[in-house]
Design a protein around this motif. Structure first.
Motif, PDB file in Angstrom:
ATOM      1  N   UNK A 176       0.801  -1.034  -0.039  1.00 52.42           N
ATOM      2  CA  UNK A 176       0.139  -0.085  -0.026  1.00 52.42           C
ATOM      3  C   UNK A 176       0.969   1.321  -0.105  1.00 52.42           C
ATOM      4  N   UNK A 177       0.259   2.365  -0.159  1.00 51.91           N
ATOM      5  CA  UNK A 177       0.988   3.678  -0.202  1.00 51.91           C
ATOM      6  C   UNK A 177       0.883   4.522   0.927  1.00 51.91           C
ATOM      7  N   UNK A 178       0.236   3.557   2.075  1.00 46.04           N
ATOM      8  CA  UNK A 178       0.152   4.170   3.168  1.00 46.04           C
ATOM      9  C   UNK A 178       1.280   4.385   4.034  1.00 46.04           C
ATOM     10  N   UNK A 179       1.442   5.356   5.051  1.00 49.46           N
ATOM     11  CA  UNK A 179       2.487   5.851   6.052  1.00 49.46           C
ATOM     12  C   UNK A 179       1.977   4.864   6.975  1.00 49.46           C
ATOM     13  N   UNK A 180       2.945   4.104   7.727  1.00 43.42           N
ATOM     14  CA  UNK A 180       2.624   3.199   8.866  1.00 43.42           C
ATOM     15  C   UNK A 180       2.200   4.023   9.928  1.00 43.42           C
ATOM     16  N   UNK A 181       1.151   3.388  10.600  1.00 39.27           N
ATOM     17  CA  UNK A 181       0.620   4.372  11.915  1.00 39.27           C
ATOM     18  C   UNK A 181      -0.586   5.480  11.803  1.00 39.27           C
ATOM     19  N   UNK A 182      -0.634   5.611  10.197  1.00 40.80           N
ATOM     20  CA  UNK A 182      -1.688   6.588  10.091  1.00 40.80           C
ATOM     21  C   UNK A 182      -3.107   6.026   9.756  1.00 40.80           C
ATOM     22  N   UNK A 183      -4.244   6.720   9.799  1.00 39.18           N
ATOM     23  CA  UNK A 183      -5.414   6.087   9.480  1.00 39.18           C
ATOM     24  C   UNK A 183      -5.956   6.982   8.265  1.00 39.18           C
ATOM     25  N   UNK A 184      -7.071   6.645   7.737  1.00 39.19           N
ATOM     26  CA  UNK A 184      -7.816   7.215   6.652  1.00 39.19           C
ATOM     27  C   UNK A 184      -7.904   8.546   7.017  1.00 39.19           C
TER      28      UNK A 184
ATOM     29  N   UNK B  13      -8.439   6.316   1.590  1.00 43.12           N
ATOM     30  CA  UNK B  13      -8.927   5.015   1.041  1.00 43.12           C
ATOM     31  C   UNK B  13      -7.947   4.570  -0.266  1.00 43.12           C
ATOM     32  N   UNK B  14      -7.488   5.564  -1.068  1.00 44.30           N
ATOM     33  CA  UNK B  14      -6.668   5.274  -2.050  1.00 44.30           C
ATOM     34  C   UNK B  14      -5.313   4.974  -1.499  1.00 44.30           C
ATOM     35  N   UNK B  15      -4.700   5.750  -0.550  1.00 43.53           N
ATOM     36  CA  UNK B  15      -3.592   5.407   0.053  1.00 43.53           C
ATOM     37  C   UNK B  15      -3.364   4.062   0.779  1.00 43.53           C
ATOM     38  N   UNK B  16      -4.417   3.692   1.419  1.00 45.76           N
ATOM     39  CA  UNK B  16      -4.410   2.489   2.075  1.00 45.76           C
ATOM     40  C   UNK B  16      -4.786   1.217   1.343  1.00 45.76           C
ATOM     41  N   UNK B  17      -5.243   1.301   0.185  1.00 42.63           N
ATOM     42  CA  UNK B  17      -5.751   0.265  -0.693  1.00 42.63           C
ATOM     43  C   UNK B  17      -4.551  -0.648  -0.972  1.00 42.63           C
TER      44      UNK B  17
ATOM     45  N   UNK C 152       6.863   2.572   2.127  1.00 42.23           N
ATOM     46  CA  UNK C 152       7.611   1.991   3.546  1.00 42.23           C
ATOM     47  C   UNK C 152       7.547   0.593   3.602  1.00 42.23           C
ATOM     48  N   UNK C 153       8.788  -0.040   4.003  1.00 39.86           N
ATOM     49  CA  UNK C 153       8.946  -1.412   3.968  1.00 39.86           C
ATOM     50  C   UNK C 153       7.846  -2.130   4.901  1.00 39.86           C
ATOM     51  N   UNK C 154       7.352  -1.556   5.627  1.00 41.24           N
ATOM     52  CA  UNK C 154       6.092  -2.114   6.769  1.00 41.24           C
ATOM     53  C   UNK C 154       4.862  -2.473   5.891  1.00 41.24           C
ATOM     54  N   UNK C 155       4.806  -1.935   4.745  1.00 45.46           N
ATOM     55  CA  UNK C 155       3.585  -1.934   3.897  1.00 45.46           C
ATOM     56  C   UNK C 155       3.692  -3.023   2.826  1.00 45.46           C
ATOM     57  N   UNK C 156       5.067  -3.879   2.698  1.00 41.85           N
ATOM     58  CA  UNK C 156       5.269  -4.676   1.755  1.00 41.85           C
ATOM     59  C   UNK C 156       5.051  -6.073   2.410  1.00 41.85           C
TER      60      UNK C 156
END
Length: 84
Positions: free
Chosen positions: A10-18, A30-34, A76-80
């Protein structure tokens, strides 16, 4: 070049919500966290200016190619998640 590994990311930053992305427009979050399918290329480093501490910060990132669009992203590696 060898065969690229399949990943979900995902394109999210770890620890952030929508709501942390744009409380007025939940579609942005929603697009970032998809969750997306892609191919992993490598890990690298990205330098960014930390204005709060007035210094440069280096973060590790994964270079991932999105299967659907062919776009290459620094994530971020955490999102892979690597797929077997």
């Amino acid at each position: 070049m060898g065969e690229l590994r399949k990943v979900k990311f995902s394109l999210a930053v770890p620890g952030l919500s929508m709501m942390d992305y744009d409380a007025d427009n939940l579609e942005v979050g929603a697009e970032k966290m998809k969750e997306r399918d892609g191919f992993f290329h490598c890990f690298g480093n990205r330098s960014t200016w930390d204005a709060e501490n007035s210094c440069w910060r280096t973060d590790s990132v994964g270079i991932v190619e999105e299967t659907e669009t062919g776009k290459v992203h620094e994530v971020y590696p955490e999102t892979i998640t690597f797929i077997k």
